[in-house]
Write an enzyme that holds these catalytic residues in place. Structure first.
Site, PDB file in Angstrom:
ATOM      1  N   TYR A 113      -2.796  -1.004  10.322  1.00  0.00           N
ATOM      2  CA  TYR A 113      -2.794  -1.383   8.902  1.00  0.00           C
ATOM      3  C   TYR A 113      -1.509  -0.916   8.226  1.00  0.00           C
ATOM      4  O   TYR A 113      -0.850  -1.698   7.513  1.00  0.00           O
ATOM      5  CB  TYR A 113      -4.013  -0.766   8.226  1.00  0.00           C
ATOM      6  CG  TYR A 113      -4.098  -0.975   6.731  1.00  0.00           C
ATOM      7  CD1 TYR A 113      -4.616  -2.148   6.207  1.00  0.00           C
ATOM      8  CD2 TYR A 113      -3.673   0.007   5.840  1.00  0.00           C
ATOM      9  CE1 TYR A 113      -4.715  -2.343   4.835  1.00  0.00           C
ATOM     10  CE2 TYR A 113      -3.764  -0.165   4.473  1.00  0.00           C
ATOM     11  CZ  TYR A 113      -4.284  -1.337   3.973  1.00  0.00           C
ATOM     12  OH  TYR A 113      -4.368  -1.520   2.625  1.00  0.00           O
TER      13      TYR A 113
ATOM     14  N   SER B 136       0.838  -1.203   0.000  1.00  0.00           N
ATOM     15  CA  SER B 136       0.000   0.000   0.000  1.00  0.00           C
ATOM     16  C   SER B 136       0.870   1.249   0.000  1.00  0.00           C
ATOM     17  O   SER B 136       2.027   1.218   0.447  1.00  0.00           O
ATOM     18  CB  SER B 136      -0.887   0.007   1.254  1.00  0.00           C
ATOM     19  OG  SER B 136      -1.573   1.229   1.408  1.00  0.00           O
TER      20      SER B 136
END
Length: 287
Positions: free
Chosen positions: A193, A180
């Site tokens: 996350y 990400s």
């Protein structure tokens, strides 16, 4: 400049319980059902894709199928979405098998790989895509259980699955992880996350070096803000409204816009790539 055929913020405020369903999203995500055209680049290949019921995973499953691959669709519990993904894979002329279960369990990850090999005769491509996230304003609000679940889903599971898959893989096989923009530009409200995605990037680089002599390539795709069920099921309604607005493109990405990167990394065209991370971020810089 934003493309006119893509939804531009503001979007309707919305929220749904996790893990989220595609049909409840407004606007509906684009998985490439109507737009992706295959050319046989994965003909005869077998892929195991986690989180393949919706979002990026569904888009990759559709693209892989249209390129000729059979697909095992791994998902948690979203039966409705998984059935829809399987339908698109089969309409492309490929075989589909949807298997529910929790990839935080190593035994389930081993079973997924064994099922793939048993049903399809092998495994050529492993896509570690499934992810867990929650948003929090303060570190004190994050419980030990939630921190553990985030790490077990986002980084333990790719480790479990790669460990189980590698003995069945031949030279030319490919492992593709989903990292990400958060791995390089962490947002404070996504602390757990973002931490896992940093780990995924390092896992990708280290595993690529470890498996190079076996001829197995390991790469990753780094999405920016992408419109998937993960967003309305894990973020407050006010954040969903302007999701993706701060990118240079001025909107969230659609799952279909990432599929080509995964196809490249899985196909012969990507045979000189290992240890790489492809950013698909809407212009957010991976520094």
């Amino acid at each position: 400049m934003p493309e006119t055929n893509r939804p531009i913020p503001p979007q309707p405020e919305q929220q749904q319980p996790p893990p989220g369903l595609t049909r409840l999203m407004k606007p509906a995500p684009d998985h490439g059902e109507e737009s992706y055209k295959g050319s046989g680049r994965l003909k005869g290949k077998v892929a195991l894709i986690t989180g393949a019921d919706s979002g990026i995973g569904r888009a990759v499953a559709i693209a892989f199928a249209r390129e000729g691959a059979d697909v095992l669709i791994s998902y948690l519990s979203e039966d409705e979405d998984a059935v829809e993904t399987a339908r698109w894979v089969e309409e492309a002329g490929s075989r589909a098998l949807a298997v529910a279960g929790d990839i935080t369990s190593e035994s389930h990850c081993i079973a997924l790989v064994e099922r793939t090999v048993r049903e399809f005769g092998g495994i050529d491509i492993l896509v570690n895509n499934a992810a867990f996230q929650r948003t929090y304003a303060a570190i004190g609000d994050i419980t030990e259980e939630e921190w553990d679940e985030t790490f077990r889903t986002n980084i333990y599971a790719p480790f479990f699955l790669a460990k189980a898959a590698v003995p069945h893989m031949k030279p030319g096989a490919s492992i593709i992880n989903t990292t990400s923009i958060q791995s390089r530009q962490p947002s404070s409200h996504l602390l757990a996350y973002a931490s896992t995605k940093g780990a995924v990037s390092n896992f990708t680089a280290g595993l690529a070096e470890m498996l190079a002599e076996k001829g197995i390539r390991v790469n990753a795709v780094a999405p920016g803000p992408i419109w998937t069920p993960l967003i309305p099921s894990t973020m407050p309604p006010d954040k969903t409204q302007d999701f993706g607005k701060k990118t240079l493109i001025g909107r969230a990405g659609q799952p279909a816009e990432l599929a080509g990167a995964y196809v490249l990394l899985a196909s012969a065209e990507g045979s000189y790539m290992t240890g790489a991370i492809i950013p698909v971020t809407g212009g957010e810089i991976m520094i």
